[in-house]
Design an enzyme around this catalytic site. Structure first.
Site, PDB file in Angstrom:
ATOM      1  N   SER A 255     -42.212 -75.540  47.913  1.00 53.36           N
ATOM      2  CA  SER A 255     -43.294 -75.953  47.026  1.00 53.36           C
ATOM      3  C   SER A 255     -43.659 -74.764  46.155  1.00 53.36           C
ATOM      4  CB  SER A 255     -44.512 -76.399  47.838  1.00 53.36           C
ATOM      5  OG  SER A 255     -45.250 -75.263  48.225  1.00 53.36           O
ATOM      6  N   LYS A 256     -44.393 -75.054  45.089  1.00 53.03           N
ATOM      7  CA  LYS A 256     -44.736 -73.962  44.166  1.00 53.03           C
ATOM      8  C   LYS A 256     -45.618 -72.919  44.836  1.00 53.03           C
ATOM      9  CE  LYS A 256     -43.020 -75.344  40.073  1.00 53.03           C
ATOM     10  NZ  LYS A 256     -42.990 -75.755  38.734  1.00 53.03           N
ATOM     11  N   ARG A 257     -46.232 -73.323  45.924  1.00 51.09           N
ATOM     12  CA  ARG A 257     -47.125 -72.376  46.604  1.00 51.09           C
ATOM     13  C   ARG A 257     -46.456 -71.666  47.776  1.00 51.09           C
ATOM     14  NH1 ARG A 257     -50.155 -76.032  44.503  1.00 51.09           N
ATOM     15  NH2 ARG A 257     -49.523 -77.571  46.041  1.00 51.09           N
ATOM     16  N   ASP A 258     -45.171 -71.914  47.947  1.00 56.21           N
ATOM     17  CA  ASP A 258     -44.454 -71.337  49.081  1.00 56.21           C
ATOM     18  C   ASP A 258     -44.361 -69.812  48.922  1.00 56.21           C
ATOM     19  OD1 ASP A 258     -42.612 -70.584  51.014  1.00 56.21           O
ATOM     20  OD2 ASP A 258     -41.549 -72.497  50.842  1.00 56.21           O
ATOM     21  N   GLN A 263     -40.853 -66.933  43.380  1.00 58.82           N
ATOM     22  CA  GLN A 263     -40.447 -68.153  42.688  1.00 58.82           C
ATOM     23  C   GLN A 263     -40.127 -68.021  41.197  1.00 58.82           C
ATOM     24  OE1 GLN A 263     -41.916 -71.767  43.751  1.00 58.82           O
ATOM     25  NE2 GLN A 263     -42.520 -71.184  45.799  1.00 58.82           N
TER      26      GLN A 263
END
Ligand code: GLU
Length: 487
Positions: A255-258, A263
């Site tokens: 996820s974008k918050r991983d 990222q």
């Protein structure tokens, strides 16, 4: 003659270049290069609420940094296919929306947000999948006029043919099918007339003669909508290729918050990764070469790439592997390149000044060079070279153990004495001093080198001992030898 290959990377300017996007860009680029085709960079900015001011520039910078240069975009001659920014094409889209309205393939929908929400809630309560009910599908002129009179602004919806199976042959996933009944009549133009992504992308891909649409799996569910639109216009459907999802090391969808994965391409640049390594690594996220080799230049990738070796199995993003790969590139780079990656971090951490004297610059370059073999990315230099920027040294547990050995005080005292007598404090003389210590004490090999290394660096592993000692300098080495003996 087969059709000319034209591919595109079509980011929305909502933020930095994400590694998933970079991989899509790369695969498109590689197919273009492999086939002598054209790589288009198109900016899809019709979702204006999500646009970020400087994002386009940053996206372009990151792509250039990776070496993924485009043939056509907002900064090239527009030619027959431009403009390449969606918001500059709104007039064009409106004509095509009008065409669908005229042909009754699209219609105005006056439902308010509240009404749509109520509809969704009711469907959910009945255990149905929420989908637009089609309330305004067949409004009469009078009904429309009544809504207009109330000042309600309509959106335009595409009329989805019911009971239809949309099948396409994805280059990566082979045959994929969707049932049109699962897809409600979808919005193609907002209240202000600006089209939605799913509409604009079809117009653009058609008019720009895009032959292959290569993008991430997250777009798969958009594809049947886009195919319906291509068909509504009677246009040829491009070849689709949906690259697999990217998973994190726990095999979870990233996820974008991983936080387990860095990222954005720009972050890698800032950390002192090499673009060649990022490209190499991203290529292997889903594509596999023939044979065992893992290290490829962009040019080699361009020669070898083909869509039929892109796998539909999810790709695992392994940060350790990326760091390993970057180290492969750093090891083989010239010193200037490595200095460019590492020096800014020494400056930022405050241990090296921005305006270096020639001597100090030379010293810093040698120091960076000393760690070239070991360094995985530029920012690591700060930790690796810590011991060169302080007087005292912190011993690792291993170093303490070494320094507790019986022969150590004699070896270190002797070595300090030999060093005092060297003519120049340079590697050849330092080596002579080590040799002389060996002679005088009768200690050799590990018994000789390990205590010296542990005393001067606090560690039992590290780069060339002679260089380490020279770069630490006479005063620091003398003080550390003394401290280790007195311990
Ligand atoms: N603008 C879309 C995105 O940023 C592009 C999707 C596509 O390649 O069709 O995800």
């Amino acid at each position: 003659m087969s059709k000319e290959i034209r591919v595109r990377f079509a980011p929305s300017p909502t933020g930095h270049l994400h590694i998933g996007g970079a991989r899509s860009a790369l695969f498109n680029y590689l197919l273009a290069k492999n086939t002598g085709g054209t790589f288009v960079l198109r900016i899809e900015d019709t979702d204006q609420a999500r646009n970020v001011d400087t994002a386009t520039e940053k996206l372009m910078d990151s792509l250039k940094w990776l070496g993924l240069n485009w043939d056509e975009s907002i900064d090239t001659e527009a030619g027959e296919y431009g403009p390449y920014r969606s918001m500059d094409r709104v007039g064009l889209y409106k004509e095509y929306i009008q065409q669908l309205l005229n042909e009754n393939k699209a219609y105005y929908c006056y439902m308010t947000e509240e009404e749509l929400e109520a509809e969704r809630e009711a469907q959910k309560a009945r255990g149905e999948m929420p989908k637009y009910s089609g309330r305004d599908r067949d409004l009469t002129e009078d009904q429309r006029a009544a809504y207009e009179a109330k000042g309600i602004q309509p959106v335009v919806r595409f009329r989805v043919t019911e009971g239809q199976t949309i099948t396409f042959n994805d280059s990566v996933r082979e045959e994929v099918s969707f049932e049109s009944d699962g897809i409600g009549d979808f919005v193609i133009a907002r209240k202000d007339g600006v089209p939605m992504y799913n509409f604009a992308v079809v117009i653009d891909d058609h008019l720009m003669k895009i032959s292959h649409v290569i993008r991430g799996e997250e777009h798969l569910s958009n594809t049947p909508r886009q195919i319906m639109l291509f068909q509504a216009f009677g246009w040829e459907v491009p070849t689709f290729a949906h690259a697999s999802l990217i998973l994190n090391a726990d095999r979870q969808k990233m996820s974008k918050r991983d936080e387990s994965i860095i990222q954005f391409v720009e972050q890698y640049k800032d950390l002192g990764y090499m673009p060649e390594a990022i490209v190499n690594f991203l290529a292997l996220l889903g594509w596999s070469p023939v044979g065992e080799e893992e290290i490829f230049t962009l040019e080699e990738l361009s020669e070898q790439f083909s869509l039929d070796r892109v796998s539909k199995a999810p790709a695992v993003f392994d940060m350790d592997k990326l760091a390993w790969m970057n180290n492969q590139y750093i090891k083989n780079a010239d010193l200037d390149t490595v200095v460019d990656l590492a020096l800014p971090h020494l400056i930022a951490s405050g241990v090296v000044s921005e305006e270096l004297s020639e001597d100090r610059l030379e010293w810093t370059r040698r120091l960076i060079g000393l760690y070239q073999e070991q360094m995985q990315y530029g920012a690591e230099i700060v930790k690796l070279t810590e011991q060169f920027f302080k007087k005292d040294v912190d011993y690792t547990d291993d170093a303490r153990e070494v320094l507790a050995e019986e022969q150590v005080p004699e070896v270190l005292t002797q070595f300090a004495k030999e060093l005092d007598e060297v003519e120049t404090f340079t590697v050849p003389d330092i080596k002579k001093a080590i040799k002389a210590t060996q002679k005088a004490t009768g200690q050799k090999g590990k018994k000789l080198f390990m205590p010296i290394r542990a005393a001067v660096s606090g560690q039992t592993h590290g780069p060339e001992l002679g260089d380490t000692i020279e770069l630490l300098g006479k005063a620091v080495v003398g003080a550390r030898l003394k401290a280790a003996v007195e311990k």
